[in-house]
Write an enzyme that holds these catalytic residues in place. Sequence first.
Site, mmCIF file in Angstrom:
data_model
loop_
_atom_site.group_PDB
_atom_site.id
_atom_site.type_symbol
_atom_site.label_atom_id
_atom_site.label_comp_id
_atom_site.label_asym_id
_atom_site.label_seq_id
_atom_site.Cartn_x
_atom_site.Cartn_y
_atom_site.Cartn_z
ATOM 1 N N LEU A 105 54.438 23.416 55.019
ATOM 2 C CA LEU A 105 55.692 23.999 55.492
ATOM 3 C C LEU A 105 56.659 22.842 55.622
ATOM 4 O O LEU A 105 56.241 21.722 55.977
ATOM 5 C CB LEU A 105 55.504 24.675 56.861
ATOM 6 C CG LEU A 105 54.668 25.962 56.917
ATOM 7 C CD1 LEU A 105 54.558 26.476 58.352
ATOM 8 C CD2 LEU A 105 55.259 27.052 56.027
ATOM 9 N N ASP A 106 57.939 23.083 55.382
ATOM 10 C CA ASP A 106 58.927 22.016 55.543
ATOM 11 C C ASP A 106 58.955 21.566 57.005
ATOM 12 O O ASP A 106 58.557 22.313 57.900
ATOM 13 C CB ASP A 106 60.325 22.518 55.159
ATOM 14 C CG ASP A 106 60.387 22.921 53.691
ATOM 15 O OD1 ASP A 106 59.577 22.415 52.906
ATOM 16 O OD2 ASP A 106 61.247 23.763 53.361
ATOM 17 N N LYS A 107 59.496 20.378 57.222
ATOM 18 C CA LYS A 107 59.551 19.832 58.584
ATOM 19 C C LYS A 107 60.282 20.779 59.536
ATOM 20 O O LYS A 107 59.907 20.940 60.694
ATOM 21 C CB LYS A 107 60.250 18.460 58.535
ATOM 22 C CG LYS A 107 60.049 17.629 59.771
ATOM 23 C CD LYS A 107 60.577 16.219 59.566
ATOM 24 C CE LYS A 107 60.363 15.386 60.814
ATOM 25 N NZ LYS A 107 60.896 14.036 60.703
ATOM 26 N N LYS A 193 63.808 28.483 50.303
ATOM 27 C CA LYS A 193 65.173 27.938 50.380
ATOM 28 C C LYS A 193 65.795 27.919 48.976
ATOM 29 O O LYS A 193 66.973 28.232 48.800
ATOM 30 C CB LYS A 193 65.146 26.528 50.965
ATOM 31 C CG LYS A 193 64.791 26.522 52.453
ATOM 32 C CD LYS A 193 64.615 25.123 52.965
ATOM 33 C CE LYS A 193 64.135 25.142 54.407
ATOM 34 N NZ LYS A 193 63.570 23.873 54.850
#
Length: 241
Positions: A105-107, A193
């Site tokens: 998962l992105d930060k 995104k």
Amino acid sequence: MALERLDRIISSQGMFSRKEAGKAIRDGRVTVNGKVIKDPSEKLDPASSGIAIDGKPFAYKKHIYLMLNKPAGVLSATTDSNSKTVLDLIPKVYKRNGLFPVGRLDKDTTGLMIITDDGDFAHKVISPKYGINKHYHAVVDGKITDEIIRTFATGVKLKDGFLCAPAELKVLDNGDNPLAEVVIKEGKYHQIKRMFAAAGLKVLALRRVKIGGLSLDNNLPEGECRELSKTEESLILRTDQ
Ligand code: URA
């Protein structure tokens, strides 16, 4: 089941290092089926031997499966010299060698993250070949039109030309910053995104809420983790949810 050294069996569960396990065994603190064993190299079947340490039964698990409610600002990696990682959030009682997050998962993405030491299981969850759905809630900065929903359903073409597999997009709340649920089977870098970016929208917040048939436990505070039950483990691999 292959036989393993007693010190290895004990240290594999995380509470003792190999050295500490060896010392505990030599000190006579370890029994197997009621009999004290003082040789760390004694070989046993880890799944069926009745090991106890200081009189307390030692519950051996080949693998461990944890649900983490990932907060923003934490990397989904095993180590990083600058940032806190999801493994830094795992309490000592669950720590063992070989733990890693299943997928990335992105930060700034929050929500459901599975941490395990079972590579085969992780592969099934991640690989699009197994068809496990990942459900996300996304807040975006503009209207989600029917055309965008149709494009997600047929397959978004990302700006770099990659054609995504069909994805489900459902508007949950169509305010100024709509909240939508997106369901994907793939896990390309920044995929959601980039899917919205291809439709001219920016994702303002992203949260993973479900993998396969397993939803994030609403009672699990951000930054905390707990062990999954056997039923929850198998829910993750459901392809019909
Ligand atoms: N898609 C993204 O863009 N980011 C995530 O963290 C997960 C899916």
